[in-house]
Design a protein around this motif. Sequence first.
Motif, PDB file in Angstrom:
ATOM      1  N   ALA A  87     -15.035   9.263 -12.255  1.00 22.07           N
ATOM      2  CA  ALA A  87     -14.290   8.139 -12.841  1.00 22.07           C
ATOM      3  C   ALA A  87     -14.298   6.937 -11.909  1.00 22.07           C
ATOM      4  CB  ALA A  87     -12.860   8.558 -13.137  1.00 22.07           C
ATOM      5  N   LEU A  88     -14.192   7.186 -10.614  1.00 19.98           N
ATOM      6  CA  LEU A  88     -14.215   6.081  -9.655  1.00 19.98           C
ATOM      7  C   LEU A  88     -15.545   5.337  -9.724  1.00 19.98           C
ATOM      8  CD1 LEU A  88     -12.540   7.907  -6.625  1.00 19.98           C
ATOM      9  CD2 LEU A  88     -11.477   6.195  -8.122  1.00 19.98           C
ATOM     10  N   CYS A  89     -16.638   6.081  -9.846  1.00 20.31           N
ATOM     11  CA  CYS A  89     -17.953   5.441  -9.985  1.00 20.31           C
ATOM     12  C   CYS A  89     -18.048   4.672 -11.293  1.00 20.31           C
ATOM     13  CB  CYS A  89     -19.052   6.503  -9.933  1.00 20.31           C
ATOM     14  SG  CYS A  89     -19.363   7.186  -8.293  1.00 20.31           S
ATOM     15  N   GLU A  90     -17.566   5.272 -12.372  1.00 21.90           N
ATOM     16  CA  GLU A  90     -17.650   4.638 -13.686  1.00 21.90           C
ATOM     17  C   GLU A  90     -16.916   3.300 -13.707  1.00 21.90           C
ATOM     18  OE1 GLU A  90     -16.225   5.488 -18.295  1.00 21.90           O
ATOM     19  OE2 GLU A  90     -16.296   7.141 -16.847  1.00 21.90           O
ATOM     20  N   HIS A  91     -15.794   3.234 -12.995  1.00 21.59           N
ATOM     21  CA  HIS A  91     -14.985   2.014 -12.986  1.00 21.59           C
ATOM     22  C   HIS A  91     -15.312   1.102 -11.796  1.00 21.59           C
ATOM     23  CE1 HIS A  91     -12.114   2.822 -16.299  1.00 21.59           C
ATOM     24  NE2 HIS A  91     -12.464   4.074 -16.067  1.00 21.59           N
ATOM     25  N   GLY A  92     -16.272   1.494 -10.985  1.00 20.69           N
ATOM     26  CA  GLY A  92     -16.684   0.653  -9.866  1.00 20.69           C
ATOM     27  C   GLY A  92     -15.647   0.515  -8.779  1.00 20.69           C
ATOM     28  N   ALA A  93     -14.869   1.563  -8.540  1.00 23.07           N
ATOM     29  CA  ALA A  93     -13.820   1.501  -7.520  1.00 23.07           C
ATOM     30  C   ALA A  93     -14.419   1.537  -6.118  1.00 23.07           C
ATOM     31  CB  ALA A  93     -12.838   2.652  -7.696  1.00 23.07           C
ATOM     32  N   SER A  94     -13.948   0.647  -5.275  1.00 20.05           N
ATOM     33  CA  SER A  94     -14.401   0.618  -3.884  1.00 20.05           C
ATOM     34  C   SER A  94     -13.400   1.261  -2.943  1.00 20.05           C
ATOM     35  CB  SER A  94     -14.654  -0.829  -3.445  1.00 20.05           C
ATOM     36  OG  SER A  94     -13.479  -1.612  -3.597  1.00 20.05           O
ATOM     37  N   VAL A  95     -12.195   1.568  -3.456  1.00 17.95           N
ATOM     38  CA  VAL A  95     -11.133   2.192  -2.662  1.00 17.95           C
ATOM     39  C   VAL A  95     -10.452   3.237  -3.530  1.00 17.95           C
ATOM     40  CG1 VAL A  95      -8.931   1.835  -1.444  1.00 17.95           C
ATOM     41  CG2 VAL A  95     -10.716   0.068  -1.352  1.00 17.95           C
ATOM     42  N   TYR A  96     -10.118   4.389  -2.932  1.00 16.03           N
ATOM     43  CA  TYR A  96      -9.300   5.373  -3.641  1.00 16.03           C
ATOM     44  C   TYR A  96      -8.171   5.804  -2.732  1.00 16.03           C
ATOM     45  CZ  TYR A  96      -7.787   9.286  -6.507  1.00 16.03           C
ATOM     46  OH  TYR A  96      -7.035  10.136  -7.274  1.00 16.03           O
ATOM     47  N   VAL A  97      -6.947   5.744  -3.271  1.00 17.42           N
ATOM     48  CA  VAL A  97      -5.741   6.038  -2.501  1.00 17.42           C
ATOM     49  C   VAL A  97      -5.146   7.345  -3.006  1.00 17.42           C
ATOM     50  CG1 VAL A  97      -3.504   5.157  -1.737  1.00 17.42           C
ATOM     51  CG2 VAL A  97      -5.333   3.549  -2.357  1.00 17.42           C
ATOM     52  N   GLY A  98      -4.937   8.302  -2.111  1.00 19.20           N
ATOM     53  CA  GLY A  98      -4.370   9.583  -2.521  1.00 19.20           C
ATOM     54  C   GLY A  98      -3.639  10.267  -1.391  1.00 19.20           C
ATOM     55  N   ASP A  99      -2.998  11.377  -1.723  1.00 21.16           N
ATOM     56  CA  ASP A  99      -2.175  12.100  -0.750  1.00 21.16           C
ATOM     57  C   ASP A  99      -2.731  13.471  -0.392  1.00 21.16           C
ATOM     58  OD1 ASP A  99      -0.372  14.410  -2.340  1.00 21.16           O
ATOM     59  OD2 ASP A  99      -1.151  12.825  -3.600  1.00 21.16           O
ATOM     60  N   HIS A 100      -3.856  13.847  -0.991  1.00 17.41           N
ATOM     61  CA  HIS A 100      -4.370  15.211  -0.842  1.00 17.41           C
ATOM     62  C   HIS A 100      -5.795  15.176  -0.291  1.00 17.41           C
ATOM     63  CE1 HIS A 100      -5.340  19.379  -1.895  1.00 17.41           C
ATOM     64  NE2 HIS A 100      -4.068  19.568  -2.157  1.00 17.41           N
ATOM     65  N   THR A 101      -6.172  16.231   0.411  1.00 15.84           N
ATOM     66  CA  THR A 101      -7.555  16.303   0.911  1.00 15.84           C
ATOM     67  C   THR A 101      -8.554  16.290  -0.247  1.00 15.84           C
ATOM     68  OG1 THR A 101      -7.392  18.728   1.005  1.00 15.84           O
ATOM     69  CG2 THR A 101      -6.915  17.505   3.037  1.00 15.84           C
ATOM     70  N   GLY A 102      -8.133  16.781  -1.425  1.00 13.80           N
ATOM     71  CA  GLY A 102      -8.998  16.692  -2.601  1.00 13.80           C
ATOM     72  C   GLY A 102      -9.271  15.254  -2.996  1.00 13.80           C
ATOM     73  N   ASP A 103      -8.303  14.365  -2.761  1.00 17.50           N
ATOM     74  CA  ASP A 103      -8.508  12.948  -3.056  1.00 17.50           C
ATOM     75  C   ASP A 103      -9.532  12.332  -2.108  1.00 17.50           C
ATOM     76  OD1 ASP A 103      -6.556  13.040  -5.071  1.00 17.50           O
ATOM     77  OD2 ASP A 103      -4.965  12.735  -3.608  1.00 17.50           O
ATOM     78  N   VAL A 104      -9.519  12.799  -0.872  1.00 16.29           N
ATOM     79  CA  VAL A 104     -10.513  12.328   0.097  1.00 16.29           C
ATOM     80  C   VAL A 104     -11.908  12.724  -0.368  1.00 16.29           C
ATOM     81  CG1 VAL A 104     -11.305  12.461   2.486  1.00 16.29           C
ATOM     82  CG2 VAL A 104      -8.846  12.478   1.990  1.00 16.29           C
ATOM     83  N   ARG A 105     -12.037  13.939  -0.861  1.00 21.23           N
ATOM     84  CA  ARG A 105     -13.345  14.395  -1.334  1.00 21.23           C
ATOM     85  C   ARG A 105     -13.797  13.588  -2.549  1.00 21.23           C
ATOM     86  NH1 ARG A 105     -10.827  19.494  -0.944  1.00 21.23           N
ATOM     87  NH2 ARG A 105     -11.310  20.054  -3.117  1.00 21.23           N
ATOM     88  N   GLY A 106     -12.862  13.261  -3.435  1.00 19.61           N
ATOM     89  CA  GLY A 106     -13.212  12.450  -4.589  1.00 19.61           C
ATOM     90  C   GLY A 106     -13.713  11.077  -4.196  1.00 19.61           C
ATOM     91  N   ALA A 107     -13.041  10.468  -3.206  1.00 17.76           N
ATOM     92  CA  ALA A 107     -13.475   9.161  -2.718  1.00 17.76           C
ATOM     93  C   ALA A 107     -14.874   9.240  -2.134  1.00 17.76           C
ATOM     94  CB  ALA A 107     -12.487   8.644  -1.678  1.00 17.76           C
TER      95      ALA A 107
END
Length: 214
Positions: free
Chosen positions: A143-163
């Motif tokens: 989803a981040l790629c689809e929306h062209g996100a350059s930053v992802y903010v999260g609280d979990h190590t899984g969020d780091v992997r997604g970024a």
Amino acid sequence: MASTSITAPTVGFDLDMTLVDSRPGIHACWVELSERTGTYVDADLVVTRLGPPLEEEMAHWFPADRIPAMSGLYRELYPSYAITGTLALPGAREAIGAVQAAGGRAIVVTAKWEPNAKLHMEHLGMEPDAVIGNLWAEQKGEALCEHGASVYVGDHTGDVRGARIAEALSVAVPTGPCTAEELSEAGADVVLGDLTEFPGWFSDYRAGCLPARA
């Protein structure tokens, strides 16, 4: 060091324990599910490990053949038991506002079932540009790629992997189950104390005062 201004970026945010403290509402929902099914669930324990998909948590309490039905029941109960008890975390509204005030897009990318994620935003009066649900860890990168996100903010190590999958800057906040040290060790580029620090960081990021990747 030469810098290049970053204009109108798209920033993704996780939901549970990043933008919202959903522990009270989720706790209430699990208690109700336990009472209705007659199955013991330690709701206090459940809310200490928010982040992964619902089905993973269900597997701790129900046999595999009951997980689809129990997950469906939980999602049906959720609007009545989990929405009003959920609170915005400090700085959440300001973080979304900082992105939008800069002409950028603020999107929510979460593992939560999308209709319930949208109910949270509506109830709390938050207005991100998009809410995308049902995605966990590396799946969030899609989803981040689809929306062209350059930053992802999260609280979990899984969020780091997604970024990382999206080749986006990973900004982490230790407001959920993962400590600052765990987030750094997982590869987060930036670890903030909480979202109250995000607008200042974001201003420096947009001005090109920070490296694209730490």
